[in-house]
Motif scaffolding. Structure first.
Motif, short mmCIF file in Angstrom:
data_model
loop_
_atom_site.label_atom_id
_atom_site.label_comp_id
_atom_site.label_asym_id
_atom_site.label_seq_id
_atom_site.Cartn_x
_atom_site.Cartn_y
_atom_site.Cartn_z
N TRP A 97 20.22 8.72 14.94
CA TRP A 97 18.93 9.23 15.43
C TRP A 97 17.87 9.13 14.34
O TRP A 97 16.74 8.70 14.60
CB TRP A 97 19.10 10.66 15.89
N GLU A 98 18.23 9.53 13.11
CA GLU A 98 17.28 9.42 12.00
C GLU A 98 16.94 7.96 11.73
O GLU A 98 15.79 7.61 11.46
CB GLU A 98 17.89 10.06 10.75
N LEU A 99 17.95 7.10 11.81
CA LEU A 99 17.73 5.68 11.54
C LEU A 99 16.85 5.04 12.60
O LEU A 99 16.12 4.09 12.33
CB LEU A 99 19.09 4.97 11.47
N SER A 100 16.90 5.58 13.84
CA SER A 100 16.10 5.02 14.92
C SER A 100 14.60 5.12 14.62
O SER A 100 13.83 4.25 15.00
CB SER A 100 16.42 5.72 16.24
N TYR A 101 14.18 6.20 13.93
CA TYR A 101 12.77 6.34 13.55
C TYR A 101 12.38 5.25 12.56
O TYR A 101 11.29 4.68 12.62
CB TYR A 101 12.51 7.72 12.95
N THR A 102 13.30 4.98 11.61
CA THR A 102 13.03 3.93 10.63
C THR A 102 12.91 2.58 11.32
O THR A 102 12.03 1.77 11.00
CB THR A 102 14.17 3.87 9.58
N TRP A 103 13.78 2.34 12.30
CA TRP A 103 13.71 1.09 13.07
C TRP A 103 12.38 0.99 13.81
O TRP A 103 11.74 -0.07 13.83
CB TRP A 103 14.86 1.04 14.08
N ALA A 104 11.95 2.09 14.43
CA ALA A 104 10.69 2.09 15.18
C ALA A 104 9.51 1.79 14.25
O ALA A 104 8.60 1.03 14.60
CB ALA A 104 10.50 3.43 15.87
N VAL A 105 9.53 2.40 13.05
CA VAL A 105 8.44 2.18 12.08
C VAL A 105 8.41 0.72 11.64
O VAL A 105 7.35 0.09 11.60
CB VAL A 105 8.62 3.11 10.86
N ARG A 106 9.58 0.18 11.28
CA ARG A 106 9.63 -1.20 10.80
C ARG A 106 9.17 -2.17 11.89
O ARG A 106 8.45 -3.13 11.62
CB ARG A 106 11.06 -1.55 10.35
N SER A 107 9.61 -1.92 13.13
CA SER A 107 9.22 -2.78 14.23
C SER A 107 7.72 -2.74 14.46
O SER A 107 7.06 -3.78 14.64
CB SER A 107 9.96 -2.34 15.51
N PHE A 108 7.15 -1.54 14.43
CA PHE A 108 5.71 -1.37 14.63
C PHE A 108 4.92 -2.03 13.50
O PHE A 108 3.93 -2.73 13.75
CB PHE A 108 5.38 0.12 14.70
N GLU A 109 5.35 -1.83 12.27
CA GLU A 109 4.65 -2.41 11.12
C GLU A 109 4.76 -3.93 11.11
O GLU A 109 3.81 -4.62 10.73
CB GLU A 109 5.21 -1.83 9.82
N ASN A 110 5.90 -4.46 11.52
CA ASN A 110 6.05 -5.92 11.58
C ASN A 110 5.11 -6.52 12.62
O ASN A 110 4.54 -7.60 12.41
CB ASN A 110 7.50 -6.28 11.93
N THR A 111 4.94 -5.81 13.73
CA THR A 111 4.00 -6.27 14.77
C THR A 111 2.57 -6.31 14.23
O THR A 111 1.83 -7.28 14.47
CB THR A 111 4.06 -5.34 16.00
N GLN A 112 2.18 -5.27 13.49
CA GLN A 112 0.83 -5.22 12.93
C GLN A 112 0.64 -6.25 11.82
O GLN A 112 -0.45 -6.80 11.64
CB GLN A 112 0.52 -3.81 12.41
N GLU A 113 1.71 -6.53 11.07
CA GLU A 113 1.63 -7.55 10.03
C GLU A 113 1.41 -8.93 10.66
O GLU A 113 0.63 -9.73 10.15
CB GLU A 113 2.90 -7.56 9.19
N ALA A 114 2.09 -9.19 11.76
CA ALA A 114 1.90 -10.46 12.46
C ALA A 114 0.46 -10.57 12.97
O ALA A 114 -0.16 -11.63 12.87
CB ALA A 114 2.88 -10.56 13.62
N ALA A 115 -0.07 -9.45 13.49
CA ALA A 115 -1.45 -9.45 13.96
C ALA A 115 -2.42 -9.67 12.80
O ALA A 115 -3.44 -10.36 12.94
CB ALA A 115 -1.76 -8.13 14.67
#
Length: 508
Positions: free
Chosen positions: A20-38
């Motif tokens: 559960w704690e790791l899922s937040y880290t995954w969500a953050v990394r996924s969101f940040e990767n999307t913004q980096e691509a943008a």
């Protein structure tokens, strides 16, 4: 068997909690990767001359990425539970410096300048001798700087009173005041200066875009420890953390083009230039075509909702607020993108500069919740420069107080030279607002009721006691010199072990 089952229960529970704690880290990394691509698409589209992989390209992408993340802090980043990006950042696993890399700095809030600024003669030989001794003793002492300074002065000048260094016309300290009263007064000012420096650093650190920054204050010693994991540009951190708080006073523009007090017609010129800047922005975004797409018109004003005039209930006159508009949090990146385009700049008056005020909140009309936004102000720079009309060193003293009818106010006293400049500024801007900014954030924009001679000023408004306390501290930052300097630092690479330390420095 029961014991074995209990072990399995806790093991499974631990795994579930960890996932559960790791899922937040995954969500953050996924969101940040999307913004980096943008961000990469944005940089390639707007600065095609930058070579991919170059330092300039990487810096441009990182800057754009931080702008996007800052403006999308409230956007849903964890679809399953509907948690915002900002909340996910708070809940992600704290990898720390060892795993992410980053920088750890120890900062000393220098009080030498503060004590000099409080004295009546900053070049007094006895004052300087006591400061020098206190500075040398601070390295190996647990005592605070004020204690070391006052003790050193009494040892070096056993028959002198501390009041002799700080008493003078218009000063809080009188020549008859006891040493204990003077010490308490110095300590109070020192505590306020340290607190303001700490608060300023906290606000600056929020802009680095790192997860779970750590900042701790040892108020007694004036030491601040900062740990920033995941920082990509340590030198930018050093420069930003050690820069002095920049308090300034500005003339302003408003949207009131017909303001009777605006003898220069500055507001009318500003309003026309703002319209022109918006038109230029539209053409740069959608082309200079004779066919106009009405759904895309006024791109700037779609981001910055311009303020409308309000009517005075007694006089029935209409007035414009000092802020020219508001930008919701999710549009801040787009706002800065627009105002920094050559097209927008070419239309806006060269003396106009758009700044945010403090973040504000209001209840949403639909669906409950709240809307977070930033008021936008238009300050007026001096012709041909980016300088303010007055700098913060014009402040002699400031304090929160109450008016005769019991309302919270702020009183401010200028230095001799500051009083002369303030008289000129208030005479020129009678009936118009002036902006008080710290680090390019507008903290107050009071209206000038009339010329202010002598340097004594009262700032009133719909203030709470807390707001007047905050504003008085902001104003003091221009006079009370207490910069934070880095005395120890450790830059850590993103690997485990002592070999990751790139550059530890100790410089007390």
């Amino acid at each position: 068997m029961k014991l074995k089952g209990l072990v399995w229960f806790f093991a499974i529970a631990l795994i579930i909690v960890s996932l559960w704690e790791l899922s937040y880290t995954w969500a953050v990394r996924s969101f940040e990767n999307t913004q980096e691509a943008a961000a990469k698409k944005f940089v390639k589209r707007n600065t095609p001359g930058l070579k991919e992989g170059s330092e300039e390209y990487t810096a441009a992408v990182e800057k754009r990425k931080l702008q996007l993340l800052d403006s999308l802090r409230d956007k849903e980043a964890f679809p399953i539970v509907g948690t915002s990006y900002q909340d996910c950042k708070k809940n992600e696993l704290n990898l720390g410096l060892d795993l992410q890399g980053g920088i750890n700095v120890t900062m000393d809030v220098s009080l030498e300048g503060l004590i000099k600024s409080l004295s009546i003669n900053p070049t007094d030989s006895q004052l300087l001798a006591a400061i020098k001794t206190a500075t040398a003793q601070k390295v190996n002492s647990d005592a605070g700087f004020v204690t070391l300074f006052t003790n050193a002065y009494k040892v070096q000048n056993p028959n002198a009173n501390l009041a002799g260094l700080f008493a003078g016309a218009g000063k809080e300290i009188k020549t008859t005041d006891s040493d204990s009263k003077v010490i308490a007064w110095i300590q109070k000012n020192a505590d306020e200066a340290i607190g303001l420096t700490y608060t300023t650093l906290q606000k600056r650190i929020d802009k680095f875009g790192v997860s779970q920054p750590t900042i701790n204050l040892d108020k007694a010693k004036g030491i601040i420890n900062v740990e920033l994991a995941g920082v990509k540009d340590p030198q930018r951190v050093r420069d930003y953390l050690t820069s002095s708080a920049n308090l300034q006073f500005w003339e302003m523009y408003t949207l009131d083009a017909a303001d009777k007090d605006d003898k220069e017609g500055r507001n009318a010129a500003f309003v026309e230039s703002l319209k022109k800047a918006d038109e230029n922005l539209y053409k740069s975004l959608y082309g200079d075509s004779t066919k106009i797409d009405s759904t895309k018109l006024n791109p700037f004003f779609r981001i910055m909702n311009p303020m409308q005039p309000f009517q005075d209930k007694k006089t029935k006159e209409y007035f414009y607020p000092t802020e020219i508009g508001r930008v919701v949090l999710s549009d801040t990146a787009k706002f800065f993108e627009y105002i920094n385009t050559p097209a927008f700049k070419s239309g806006l008056l060269p003396t106009a500069k758009l700044l945010f005020g403090k973040e504000e909140k209001e209840k949403a009309n639909k669906g409950g919740g709240e809307i977070r936004y930033f008021p936008v102000y238009a300050i007026r720079t001096q012709a041909g420069t980016d300088k303010a009309t007055m700098e913060g060193d014009a402040i002699e003293s400031a304090r929160d107080d109450f008016s005769q009818d019991g309302k919270p106010i702020v009183t401010m006293r200028m230095t001799a030279s500051g009083a002369r400049n303030w008289a000129r500024m208030t005479t020129k801007n009678t009936g118009l607002p002036v902006a008080i900014t710290l680090d390019d954030i507008v903290y107050s924009a009071p209206n000038v009721n009339g010329p202010i001679e002598g340097g004594n000023t009262e700032i009133s408004g719909k203030f709470t006691v807390e707001q007047t306390q905050d504003l008085s501290k902001i104003l003091k930052s221009g006079k009370l010199s207490a910069p934070a300097k880095i005395v120890a630092e450790q830059e850590v690479g993103a690997t485990l072990g002592k070999e990751a330390i790139k550059g530890g420095k100790m410089a007390f």
